[in-house]
Design a protein around this motif. Structure first.
Motif, PDB file in Angstrom:
ATOM      1  N   ASP A  13      31.712  16.225  59.165  1.00 35.19           N
ATOM      2  CA  ASP A  13      31.012  17.489  58.882  1.00 35.19           C
ATOM      3  C   ASP A  13      31.568  18.573  59.800  1.00 35.19           C
ATOM      4  O   ASP A  13      30.862  19.071  60.678  1.00 35.19           O
ATOM      5  CB  ASP A  13      29.515  17.279  59.134  1.00 35.19           C
ATOM      6  N   TYR A 120      19.181  19.850  52.337  1.00 38.40           N
ATOM      7  CA  TYR A 120      19.737  20.945  53.131  1.00 38.40           C
ATOM      8  C   TYR A 120      18.687  21.774  53.872  1.00 38.40           C
ATOM      9  O   TYR A 120      18.887  22.096  55.044  1.00 38.40           O
ATOM     10  CB  TYR A 120      20.591  21.863  52.231  1.00 38.40           C
ATOM     11  N   TRP A 146      23.162  27.172  52.281  1.00 41.63           N
ATOM     12  CA  TRP A 146      24.094  26.094  52.628  1.00 41.63           C
ATOM     13  C   TRP A 146      24.109  25.021  51.536  1.00 41.63           C
ATOM     14  O   TRP A 146      25.172  24.506  51.173  1.00 41.63           O
ATOM     15  CB  TRP A 146      23.693  25.507  53.974  1.00 41.63           C
ATOM     16  N   GLN A 150      27.294  23.783  49.310  1.00 47.09           N
ATOM     17  CA  GLN A 150      27.693  22.386  49.291  1.00 47.09           C
ATOM     18  C   GLN A 150      27.693  21.793  47.882  1.00 47.09           C
ATOM     19  O   GLN A 150      28.403  20.809  47.625  1.00 47.09           O
ATOM     20  CB  GLN A 150      26.777  21.568  50.197  1.00 47.09           C
TER      21      GLN A 150
END
Length: 208
Positions: A13, A120, A146, A150
């Motif tokens: 990540d 998230y 986010w 993603q």
């Protein structure tokens, strides 16, 4: 900080790992890495097994391990669980977001749509609590941004970024690294160098 967890998160990540570098307090940074390492372990399960039932069994194992985590009794010799147990006790975190994340992963291996809140929003709110014991409401819009990035919903992410930026201003400055990855919605296709520069610029300004 456990170097092995730090390297695990850096490989799995890189965007959130880099964002964690802006956490000024070393213990808070280590706790943030513990959270991200836990997420990385869950995310890797479908890459290690091919059958949904086998994946579900592994997720069930992680759900069972939460009993020890929240009882303050880590599974010895498991770096992620040991770090997670220490972090949960230190920060007084609730179990529900961790359970929701595991359940969302189980849903994904059975073909269900991404649960943006569980995948998230919840983890970003946890990150804000870790860094500043902050009321996590200000982190929720950034978490959604986010999640949209993603899951490849880039236009929606860009459209939601202004609201996320406004909400992030209400967070304590110590919590800002938790929401920092949302700034990448401005250029989701950027390469590693540009991403680093964008994260740095947002961190210096204190604005998404």
């Amino acid at each position: 900080m456990n170097p092995s967890l730090d390297e695990q998160v850096r490989a799995a990540d890189p965007d959130r790992w880099l964002s964690s570098r802006f956490a000024a307090d070393a213990q808070a940074r280590a706790d943030l890495v513990a959270l991200y390492a836990f997420e990385a372990e869950l995310l890797a399960i479908p890459t290690r097994v091919t059958q949904p039932l086998l994946a579900e069994m592994r997720y069930a194992w992680w759900r069972e391990q939460l009993d020890g985590v929240f009882a303050g009794v880590a599974r010895k010799g498991h770096p992620v669980l040991e770090a997670l147990t220490d972090m949960v006790a230190r920060r007084g975190l609730e179990r529900a977001p961790f359970e929701a994340l595991i359940e969302a992963h189980i849903g994904r291996v059975h073909g269900e749509a991404h649960d943006l809140d569980a995948f998230y929003v919840g983890p970003m709110q946890l990150a804000a609590r870790i860094l500043a014991a902050a009321e996590p409401g200000g982190a929720a819009p950034a978490g959604r941004v986010w999640g949209l990035v993603q899951t490849g919903r880039f236009d929606e992410a860009r459209a939601a970024l202004a609201e996320a930026a406004r909400a992030a201003r209400a967070l304590p400055v110590q919590a800002f690294p938790a929401v920092l990855p949302a700034t990448l919605a401005r250029r989701p296709g950027a390469g590693p160098l540009e991403k680093r520069m964008r994260l740095l610029w947002a961190a210096v300004r204190g604005r998404l």
